[in-house]
Design an enzyme around this catalytic site. Structure first.
Site, PDB file in Angstrom:
ATOM      1  N   LYS A   1      -2.430  -9.883  -1.050  1.00 38.58           N
ATOM      2  CA  LYS A   1      -1.437  -9.916  -2.081  1.00 38.58           C
ATOM      3  C   LYS A   1      -0.197  -8.565  -1.724  1.00 38.58           C
ATOM      4  CE  LYS A   1      -0.396  -7.554  -5.855  1.00 38.58           C
ATOM      5  NZ  LYS A   1       0.926  -7.400  -5.666  1.00 38.58           N
TER       6      LYS A   1
ATOM      7  N   GLY B   1      -1.956   2.232  -2.219  1.00 38.81           N
ATOM      8  CA  GLY B   1      -1.023   2.323  -3.381  1.00 38.81           C
ATOM      9  C   GLY B   1      -1.252   3.535  -4.139  1.00 38.81           C
ATOM     10  N   SER B   2      -0.667   3.787  -5.413  1.00 37.07           N
ATOM     11  CA  SER B   2      -0.830   5.064  -6.092  1.00 37.07           C
ATOM     12  C   SER B   2      -2.019   5.345  -6.443  1.00 37.07           C
ATOM     13  CB  SER B   2       0.024   4.951  -7.292  1.00 37.07           C
ATOM     14  OG  SER B   2      -0.512   3.850  -8.191  1.00 37.07           O
ATOM     15  N   THR B   3      -2.418   6.774  -6.447  1.00 38.14           N
ATOM     16  CA  THR B   3      -3.417   7.078  -6.928  1.00 38.14           C
ATOM     17  C   THR B   3      -4.054   6.535  -8.318  1.00 38.14           C
ATOM     18  OG1 THR B   3      -3.561   9.155  -5.670  1.00 38.14           O
ATOM     19  CG2 THR B   3      -4.838   9.390  -7.476  1.00 38.14           C
TER      20      THR B   3
ATOM     21  N   GLY C   1      -5.372   3.289  -7.891  1.00 38.34           N
ATOM     22  CA  GLY C   1      -6.593   3.345  -6.975  1.00 38.34           C
ATOM     23  C   GLY C   1      -7.767   3.591  -7.844  1.00 38.34           C
TER      24      GLY C   1
ATOM     25  N   GLU D   1      -6.578   3.716  -0.027  1.00 33.00           N
ATOM     26  CA  GLU D   1      -5.560   4.580   0.850  1.00 33.00           C
ATOM     27  C   GLU D   1      -4.378   4.996  -0.427  1.00 33.00           C
ATOM     28  OE1 GLU D   1      -5.680   6.078   3.372  1.00 33.00           O
ATOM     29  OE2 GLU D   1      -7.390   5.040   4.094  1.00 33.00           O
TER      30      GLU D   1
ATOM     31  N   CYS E   1       3.323   8.112   2.193  1.00 36.47           N
ATOM     32  CA  CYS E   1       2.215   8.642   1.565  1.00 36.47           C
ATOM     33  C   CYS E   1       1.937   9.991   2.332  1.00 36.47           C
ATOM     34  CB  CYS E   1       1.170   7.768   1.354  1.00 36.47           C
ATOM     35  SG  CYS E   1       0.730   7.100   3.025  1.00 36.47           S
TER      36      CYS E   1
ATOM     37  N   GLU F   1       3.467  13.751  -6.605  1.00 38.22           N
ATOM     38  CA  GLU F   1       4.095  13.042  -5.510  1.00 38.22           C
ATOM     39  C   GLU F   1       5.296  12.207  -6.349  1.00 38.22           C
ATOM     40  OE1 GLU F   1       2.273   9.162  -4.431  1.00 38.22           O
ATOM     41  OE2 GLU F   1       2.509   9.839  -2.074  1.00 38.22           O
TER      42      GLU F   1
HETATM   43  P1  NAD Z   1       1.432   0.795  -6.954  1.00 42.20           P
HETATM   44  O1  NAD Z   1      -0.010   1.594  -7.018  1.00 42.20           O
HETATM   45  O2  NAD Z   1       2.106   0.861  -8.054  1.00 42.20           O
HETATM   46  O3  NAD Z   1       1.379  -0.537  -6.576  1.00 42.20           O
HETATM   47  C1  NAD Z   1       0.789  -0.829  -5.392  1.00 42.20           C
HETATM   48  C2  NAD Z   1       0.194  -2.566  -5.028  1.00 42.20           C
HETATM   49  O4  NAD Z   1      -0.843  -2.630  -6.053  1.00 42.20           O
HETATM   50  C3  NAD Z   1       1.391  -3.334  -5.563  1.00 42.20           C
HETATM   51  O5  NAD Z   1       1.224  -4.460  -4.609  1.00 42.20           O
HETATM   52  C4  NAD Z   1       1.014  -3.512  -7.093  1.00 42.20           C
HETATM   53  O6  NAD Z   1       1.559  -4.666  -7.378  1.00 42.20           O
HETATM   54  C5  NAD Z   1      -0.626  -3.480  -6.907  1.00 42.20           C
HETATM   55  N1  NAD Z   1      -1.046  -3.206  -8.275  1.00 42.20           N
HETATM   56  C6  NAD Z   1      -0.351  -2.535  -9.344  1.00 42.20           C
HETATM   57  N2  NAD Z   1      -1.253  -2.370 -10.394  1.00 42.20           N
HETATM   58  C7  NAD Z   1      -2.706  -3.015  -9.994  1.00 42.20           C
HETATM   59  C8  NAD Z   1      -3.859  -3.172 -10.689  1.00 42.20           C
HETATM   60  N3  NAD Z   1      -3.992  -2.695 -11.969  1.00 42.20           N
HETATM   61  N4  NAD Z   1      -4.617  -3.965 -10.030  1.00 42.20           N
HETATM   62  C9  NAD Z   1      -4.389  -4.539  -8.571  1.00 42.20           C
HETATM   63  N5  NAD Z   1      -3.210  -4.285  -8.045  1.00 42.20           N
HETATM   64  C10 NAD Z   1      -2.286  -3.498  -8.544  1.00 42.20           C
HETATM   65  O7  NAD Z   1       2.099   1.773  -5.903  1.00 42.20           O
HETATM   66  P2  NAD Z   1       3.558   1.585  -5.215  1.00 42.20           P
HETATM   67  O8  NAD Z   1       4.508   2.083  -6.215  1.00 42.20           O
HETATM   68  O9  NAD Z   1       3.854   0.128  -4.921  1.00 42.20           O
HETATM   69  O10 NAD Z   1       3.437   2.172  -3.773  1.00 42.20           O
HETATM   70  C11 NAD Z   1       3.380   3.618  -3.745  1.00 42.20           C
HETATM   71  C12 NAD Z   1       2.465   4.411  -3.635  1.00 42.20           C
HETATM   72  O11 NAD Z   1       1.701   3.975  -2.567  1.00 42.20           O
HETATM   73  C13 NAD Z   1       2.578   6.005  -3.513  1.00 42.20           C
HETATM   74  O12 NAD Z   1       1.628   6.574  -4.357  1.00 42.20           O
HETATM   75  C14 NAD Z   1       1.970   6.154  -2.044  1.00 42.20           C
HETATM   76  O13 NAD Z   1       1.621   7.252  -1.690  1.00 42.20           O
HETATM   77  C15 NAD Z   1       0.902   5.088  -1.757  1.00 42.20           C
HETATM   78  N6  NAD Z   1       0.864   4.656  -0.387  1.00 42.20           N
HETATM   79  C16 NAD Z   1      -0.407   5.273   0.246  1.00 42.20           C
HETATM   80  C17 NAD Z   1      -0.669   5.039   1.574  1.00 42.20           C
HETATM   81  C18 NAD Z   1      -1.721   5.694   1.993  1.00 42.20           C
HETATM   82  O14 NAD Z   1      -2.235   5.188   3.444  1.00 42.20           O
HETATM   83  N7  NAD Z   1      -2.630   6.526   1.564  1.00 42.20           N
HETATM   84  C19 NAD Z   1       0.307   4.487   2.371  1.00 42.20           C
HETATM   85  C20 NAD Z   1       1.622   3.790   1.747  1.00 42.20           C
HETATM   86  C21 NAD Z   1       1.543   3.931   0.153  1.00 42.20           C
END
Ligand code: NAD
Length: 480
Positions: free
Chosen positions: A178, A230-232, A235, A252, A286, A385
């Site tokens: 996704k 994605g975001s903490t 996560g 991650e 990130c 962040e």
């Molecule tokens: P986000 O957590 O809002 O979304 C990430 C993904 O998760 C998107 O596809 C979103 O549609 C989906 N999502 C959102 N809520 C969900 C839920 N409840 N259940 C399942 N899926 C859900 O993050 P973002 O704003 O898209 O990305 C930025 C974040 O990603 C930053 O915090 C960044 O640090 C992190 N990031 C981490 C790494 C790493 O390797 N550690 C790499 C890149 C980005």
């Protein structure tokens, strides 16, 4: 304008179950540049069913590693031949400066693929025999973990899908991806390369959609392992769901990494590398080194040097190869970063460069001014962040204090040490509680594990350790 009417489900382009569309908006022009079907729960059901069938009954997990790697090698070769096109597409989709797309966004997924192939071919024990407690031969096997549910963010869209797709393919898993709703088109283009390479039907599906569809995928009973970037905050939620369901998962998440500048560092010589490490991808990384730690003795000098680098950044059209900083991905991201810039001033940080408002001469697109603060590690701008071109320089007393400040964070994803003395830097690196540290640059290496300490994640990607996360270990004990 690219318009996709179909979804890639079960390795084929099929009609979506719903009629909703996701419009992709250029962060530079604010115009709609593409649309894709908005995936629904029914699409996830079909994708998981296809992945389940391909895993339980299909050839992919039953091939030898050599047979599978031959198909992945073909995919890798096709990928290599199309990277220029891919880089331009990612820049169009999410505003990454073209130099960064050509240097990292497009080539790094390919480097990941080739490194995973190398590990699978040279350095991975799919099955080994150990001498057991009574001297008997014990077989220890690695088997694919099953059907993977992959949820990715928009910031490095191919990178964050490939770090799930490549190990799934190499180990014989099947996968439902996704992508983030902001960046659904690059993976649609890559889907055709999977077909061209001969990846069997059912092995890969792609269902773009928002958080609700992501959560439906995570909870789905047909998924064996969730891989999330994605975001903490999200996560934590996904980890809780997987814990409840006893699904395998890797996370991650976010970071707030420290660049520790030691007193012997040559500020002039290192500034280009620090610029890359701290501001890559418009600061939407990130791993970005957003806390710059400088000794009290050199603090003003470091603030001036970083300030001068940031005052000279070329901000503007991401399609121009000389651009350092392009637009942020979306209006919501621009507003978030602007709030942090205002907050930094409210909490007493000294504004050195930038501040609120658009960069001069830019009247459309989701741009913010690259901004530098002189502050301290207790401020919210140093603890949270921001995910934009905003840095803070923090003073330390001595090296022990620098390590303490680097470790004084909820996060532990990356970091760097800047000095002329590499051995000393490595000694400092050993004391920082973070997943990857680099000396005089920031780079990850796909041969080595990557991941977070503390709230930056669970599990590891890349390296042999990353491949193992897509497998289950099985022991077979012989009869007496
Ligand atoms: P986000 O957590 O809002 O979304 C990430 C993904 O998760 C998107 O596809 C979103 O549609 C989906 N999502 C959102 N809520 C969900 C839920 N409840 N259940 C399942 N899926 C859900 O993050 P973002 O704003 O898209 O990305 C930025 C974040 O990603 C930053 O915090 C960044 O640090 C992190 N990031 C981490 C790494 C790493 O390797 N550690 C790499 C890149 C980005």
């Amino acid at each position: 304008m690219r318009s996709f009417d179909k979804l890639f489900i079960g390795g084929k382009w099929v009609d979506p179950a719903g009629s909703g569309k996701i419009d992709v908006i250029s962060p530079h022009t604010e115009e709609v540049i593409a649309s894709v079907p908005d995936g629904t729960e029914a699409d996830i059901d079909r994708a998981v069913a296809a992945a389940r069938d391909a895993f339980d009954n299909g050839p992919w997990p039953r091939m030898t590693s050599e047979e599978r790697c031959a198909v992945v090698q073909k995919f890798s070769d096709i990928y290599a031949s199309r990277m220029t096109e891919l880089a331009a597409l990612i820049t169009e989709e999410m505003g990454s400066p073209l130099f960064f797309s050509e240097l990292a966004q497009a080539p790094s997924p390919w480097m990941m693929l080739t490194t995973f192939l190398r590990i699978a071919n040279e350095d991975f024990h799919w099955e080994e025999t150990r001498t057991g407690m009574l001297g008997e031969p014990v077989i220890v096997r690695r088997e694919p973990v099953g059907v993977v549910g992959a949820v990715a963010p928009w910031n490095v869209p191919q990178f964050n899908v490939m770090n799930k797709l490549a190990p799934s393919l190499v180990t014989g898993c099947t996968i439902v991806i996704k992508p983030a709703p902001e960046t659904p088109i690059d993976m649609n283009v890559v889907a055709d390369w999977l077909v061209e390479a001969g990846v069997p039907e059912g092995v890969v599906s792609i269902v773009p959609g928002g958080p609700a569809v992501g959560e439906y995928l995570v909870r789905h009973a047909g998924i064996d392992k969730v891989s999330f970037t994605g975001s903490t905050a999200v996560g934590r939620k996904i980890g809780a769901i997987c814990g409840e369901q006893l699904k395998r998962f890797s996370l991650e998440l976010g970071g707030k990494s420290a660049a520790i500048i030691l007193d012997d560092a040559d500020l002039g010589a290192m500034m280009d590398d620090l610029k890359f490490a701290s501001l890559m991808n418009n600061g939407q990384a990130c791993i970005a080194q957003t806390r710059i730690l400088a000794s009290k003795g050199r603090y003003d000098e470091v603030v001036d040097a970083v300030g001068s680098m940031m005052s000279n950044l070329n901000t503007g059209d991401p399609n121009d190869r000389t651009t350092d900083i392009g637009p942020l991905v979306a209006k919501r991201q621009q507003e978030r970063v602007e709030k942090y810039i205002a907050l930094g001033q409210e909490e007493g940080a000294r504004l050195v460069v930038g501040g609120n408002g658009r960069p001069a001469g830019i009247d459309r697109g989701w741009y913010v001014q690259p901004t530098l603060f002189a502050g301290n590690n207790d401020m919210q701008i140093a603890r949270e962040e921001i995910f934009g071109p905003v840095l803070v320089v923090i003073p330390y007393e001595d090296e022990k204090d620098a390590i303490r400040i680097a470790n004084d964070s909820e996060y532990g994803l990356a970091g760097s040490v800047w000095t002329k003395d590499a051995d000393h830097a490595i000694d400092i690196a050993r004391q920082v509680r973070t997943g990857t540290l680099a000396v005089n640059r920031y780079l990850m290496d796909f041969i080595a594990p990557f991941g977070g300490f503390k709230s930056s994640g669970m599990g590891r990607e890349f390296g042999r350790e990353g491949l193992e996360e897509y497998t289950e270990a099985k022991s077979i004990i012989p009869p007496f």
